[in-house]
Motif scaffolding. Structure first.
Motif, PDB file in Angstrom:
ATOM      1  N   CYS A 136      52.038  77.051  72.530  1.00  0.00           N
ATOM      2  CA  CYS A 136      51.766  76.200  73.302  1.00  0.00           C
ATOM      3  C   CYS A 136      53.302  76.035  74.117  1.00  0.00           C
ATOM      4  O   CYS A 136      53.984  75.847  74.672  1.00  0.00           O
ATOM      5  CB  CYS A 136      51.785  74.807  72.897  1.00  0.00           C
ATOM      6  SG  CYS A 136      49.852  75.006  72.540  1.00  0.00           S
ATOM      7  N   LYS A 153      49.413  74.546  78.203  1.00  0.00           N
ATOM      8  CA  LYS A 153      49.192  73.459  77.567  1.00  0.00           C
ATOM      9  C   LYS A 153      48.378  73.268  76.140  1.00  0.00           C
ATOM     10  O   LYS A 153      48.125  72.545  75.183  1.00  0.00           O
ATOM     11  CB  LYS A 153      48.055  72.533  78.603  1.00  0.00           C
ATOM     12  CG  LYS A 153      47.370  70.953  78.196  1.00  0.00           C
ATOM     13  CD  LYS A 153      48.234  69.960  78.220  1.00  0.00           C
ATOM     14  CE  LYS A 153      47.487  68.217  77.992  1.00  0.00           C
ATOM     15  NZ  LYS A 153      48.575  67.151  78.625  1.00  0.00           N
ATOM     16  N   TYR A 154      47.484  74.295  76.504  1.00  0.00           N
ATOM     17  CA  TYR A 154      46.901  74.297  74.765  1.00  0.00           C
ATOM     18  C   TYR A 154      46.494  76.581  74.933  1.00  0.00           C
ATOM     19  O   TYR A 154      46.779  77.617  75.821  1.00  0.00           O
ATOM     20  CB  TYR A 154      44.956  74.271  75.242  1.00  0.00           C
ATOM     21  CG  TYR A 154      44.614  72.314  75.522  1.00  0.00           C
ATOM     22  CD1 TYR A 154      44.315  71.972  74.801  1.00  0.00           C
ATOM     23  CD2 TYR A 154      44.057  72.132  76.883  1.00  0.00           C
ATOM     24  CE1 TYR A 154      44.102  70.901  75.462  1.00  0.00           C
ATOM     25  CE2 TYR A 154      44.108  71.118  77.119  1.00  0.00           C
ATOM     26  CZ  TYR A 154      43.716  70.129  76.819  1.00  0.00           C
ATOM     27  OH  TYR A 154      43.635  68.924  76.966  1.00  0.00           O
ATOM     28  N   ALA A 157      47.472  71.456  71.221  1.00  0.00           N
ATOM     29  CA  ALA A 157      48.009  70.830  72.419  1.00  0.00           C
ATOM     30  C   ALA A 157      49.083  69.752  73.146  1.00  0.00           C
ATOM     31  O   ALA A 157      49.224  69.180  71.804  1.00  0.00           O
ATOM     32  CB  ALA A 157      46.721  69.342  72.628  1.00  0.00           C
ATOM     33  N   ASP A 158      49.585  71.318  73.272  1.00  0.00           N
ATOM     34  CA  ASP A 158      51.153  70.239  74.172  1.00  0.00           C
ATOM     35  C   ASP A 158      51.772  70.290  72.686  1.00  0.00           C
ATOM     36  O   ASP A 158      52.799  69.662  71.799  1.00  0.00           O
ATOM     37  CB  ASP A 158      50.670  68.521  74.355  1.00  0.00           C
ATOM     38  CG  ASP A 158      50.655  68.380  75.526  1.00  0.00           C
ATOM     39  OD1 ASP A 158      50.710  69.409  76.647  1.00  0.00           O
ATOM     40  OD2 ASP A 158      50.112  67.297  76.109  1.00  0.00           O
ATOM     41  N   ASP A 168      46.291  76.409  80.576  1.00  0.00           N
ATOM     42  CA  ASP A 168      47.148  75.344  80.828  1.00  0.00           C
ATOM     43  C   ASP A 168      46.494  74.300  82.459  1.00  0.00           C
ATOM     44  O   ASP A 168      45.092  75.149  83.138  1.00  0.00           O
ATOM     45  CB  ASP A 168      48.460  75.953  81.742  1.00  0.00           C
ATOM     46  CG  ASP A 168      49.551  75.406  81.345  1.00  0.00           C
ATOM     47  OD1 ASP A 168      49.577  74.287  80.995  1.00  0.00           O
ATOM     48  OD2 ASP A 168      50.788  75.780  82.018  1.00  0.00           O
ATOM     49  N   ASP A 169      46.918  73.400  82.237  1.00  0.00           N
ATOM     50  CA  ASP A 169      46.437  72.425  84.123  1.00  0.00           C
ATOM     51  C   ASP A 169      47.793  72.794  85.031  1.00  0.00           C
ATOM     52  O   ASP A 169      47.541  72.394  86.065  1.00  0.00           O
ATOM     53  CB  ASP A 169      46.985  71.011  83.594  1.00  0.00           C
ATOM     54  CG  ASP A 169      48.508  71.140  82.563  1.00  0.00           C
ATOM     55  OD1 ASP A 169      48.818  71.423  82.945  1.00  0.00           O
ATOM     56  OD2 ASP A 169      48.807  69.193  82.744  1.00  0.00           O
TER      57      ASP A 169
END
Length: 525
Positions: free
Chosen positions: A36, A42-43, A63-64, A133-134
């Motif tokens: 990350c 993001k993940y 996460a993050d 990822d977002d």
């Protein structure tokens, strides 16, 4: 942001530095956090496919850059399913459009995905190492190479964890087995010299010794004197050769009270096949053994009584039969006297047969099975002929054997012989002088063999559904024969023991036909 080469170098350094932790499972969490941070996604996660399902479970997820709780998710229609199926799945952008059935991706707002499938201990791809990822991946090539660098160690750790779980499961199974054995059986373990190193509570309870009185002792402490030295030598010879010994032993308690155990002794072998320990598992059968002793004694007494009764009846009957035969051969006797002698001989035959039936029935021999094996049906037919040869000759009867010489089946010989002999005995009694009797073997379907005995006497007066019940008689000749009616009942009981069926045919015209259907392996009666 580090450049490409720098990221690769950091990944290599991380794998070398963290990959050999004393707690391998911690590496998985650190690896997801590291990804990350390094790749700015993001993940990052490691997941295992649950065997026999379409579900996966994360075993490490960040996460993050922070570790979050693991969760299960559906593989069907997800990018992870592609990774498992093809070994790799890469979608730098538009992943929710590429996998519209994966609602979890939409809920998490995922835009990009990159993942590898890793092989487990069985060689099957069961684990997934991936990032999400977002936003679109900035450099998929670098991300792919970094996951490859770390995936080797991740795969090794997953195999390690699987092995640990397998070992843990086996230990639990063995512990459950040990508890079950300790609750039910008498258990002891001896070292290679035969000295006791472990006993369970039941062993102490039944033997009357405390555990500290048994540890270090040889099992000779339990010897009752019932068995010979050769008996124990055979046990030691068997187990010291690495073989399992099973048998029944009489031991004695600390209070010199005898008890019987059914024992199994299993050698534990080293890599060279040499016994290093001996595990003994025993069941207390003292009550059963005492009942068996009483039952055996009663049966022996009963058998002696029946044998004595048979002897006392048969001896004078045989003598009378012999004397009457000598007299009958005197040609000077008038026809009326000859007929009377013939009737007297028949009466003696009937009484002899009755005696045999009563003794046989009372002894329960018809309910006992011999060893199953290959038997020749024609040989059984010939034995029947030989046994009743004198009676056949005396009555002027012709016995036909209708059987192929090579007809062999796997079955119990004695019950089949008993059924045919009793059928033949009845056929002789109810057959006219100079008549014909046929023993026949024929298959009535692929696995069912019918053996029958047919005579050409007057036939049964009428069909009787109770003919095979006790004390029922086949009244073929309008009451001309006497007896208790045990013969066909014994036939029916004997047939039941071997899962055979019996019956008869009372066709119009002379004669009656009695049969037994024997089911061979491969079919049902």
């Amino acid at each position: 942001m580090p450049d490409k080469d720098s990221k690769i170098q950091q990944a290599l350094s991380f794998a070398a530095r963290e990959g050999w932790s004393r707690k391998p499972e911690l590496f998985l969490e650190k690896a997801t956090q590291f990804l990350c941070t390094l790749l700015g996604v993001k993940y990052a996660f490691v997941a295992l496919k649950i065997k026999g399902t379409s579900t996966a479970k994360t075993i490490a997820i960040a996460a993050d850059g922070e570790i979050i709780d693991n969760f299960d998710y559906e593989l069907t229609g997800a990018p992870c399913e592609n990774a498992v199926s093809f070994g790799y799945c890469e979608c730098p952008s538009g992943v929710t459009q590429e996998f519209p059935r994966d609602t979890l991706l939409q809920e998490m707002g995922i835009e990009s995905y990159l993942g590898f499938a890793l092989e487990g201990r069985s060689g099957e791809a069961r684990s997934i190492f991936a990032i999400m990822d977002d936003k679109p991946l900035q450099d998929a090539v670098v991300a792919r190479n970094i996951l490859k660098i770390l995936s080797h160690r991740v795969a090794a750790i997953i195999v390690h964890l699987e092995n640990d779980q397998l070992i843990s499961n086996k230990i639990q199974e063995l512990e459950s087995f040990r508890r079950a054995m300790d609750a039910q059986a008498i258990v002891s373990i001896a070292d290679k010299a035969g000295n006791i190193i472990y006993v369970n509570d039941i062993f102490c309870e039944i033997s009357g010794y405390r555990r500290d009185e048994l540890i270090g002792q040889n099992h000779r402490i339990l010897k009752s004197g019932q068995h010979t030295p050769e008996f124990y030598q055979d046990i030691w010879k068997t187990i010291s050769a690495g073989k399992i010994w099973q048998g029944v032993i009489q031991n004695k308690t600390k209070q010199n009270k005898p008890y019987w155990v059914k024992s199994t002794i299993v050698p534990e072998l080293n890599e060279n096949g040499i016994p290093v320990r001996y595990v003994s598992i025993r069941t207390d059968i003292t009550a059963e053994y005492e009942r068996l002793d009483k039952s055996t004694a009663a049966n022996n007494a009963k058998q002696r009584f029946l044998t004595s009764i048979s002897h006392e009846f048969r001896t004078p009957l045989n003598a009378a039969y012999g004397y009457l035969q000598v007299v009958q051969h005197n040609s000077a006797l008038p026809p009326t006297a000859q007929e009377q002698l013939t009737e007297a001989l028949k009466a003696i035959e009937t009484l002899t047969d009755l005696t045999d039936s009563v003794v046989y029935f009372a002894s329960g021999s018809h309910l006992k099975l011999d060893v199953r094996g290959q038997i020749n049906i024609c040989d059984i037919f010939k034995s029947c002929r030989d046994k009743y040869g004198t009676q056949l000759k005396a009555r002027g009867l012709l016995l036909k054997l209708n059987c192929g010489p090579d007809l062999t089946i796997s079955h119990h010989k004695n019950p089949i012989s008993e059924i045919l002999e009793r059928y033949l005995s009845n056929a002789i009694k109810y057959c006219e002088h100079g008549g014909v009797i046929e023993l026949k073997a024929e298959y009535i379907d692929k696995h069912k063999l019918r053996l029958s005995v047919k005579n050409d006497g007057k036939g049964l007066v009428e069909n009787d559904n109770n003919l095979f019940e006790a004390f029922e008689k086949a009244d073929q000749m309008a009451g001309s024969q006497s007896g208790l009616g045990l013969g066909l009942y014994i036939v029916a009981q004997t047939a039941q023991v071997i899962d055979a069926k019996v019956g008869y045919e009372n066709n119009p015209g002379p004669g009656a036909k009695f049969w037994v259907d024997i089911q061979e392996s491969g079919g049902s009666a």
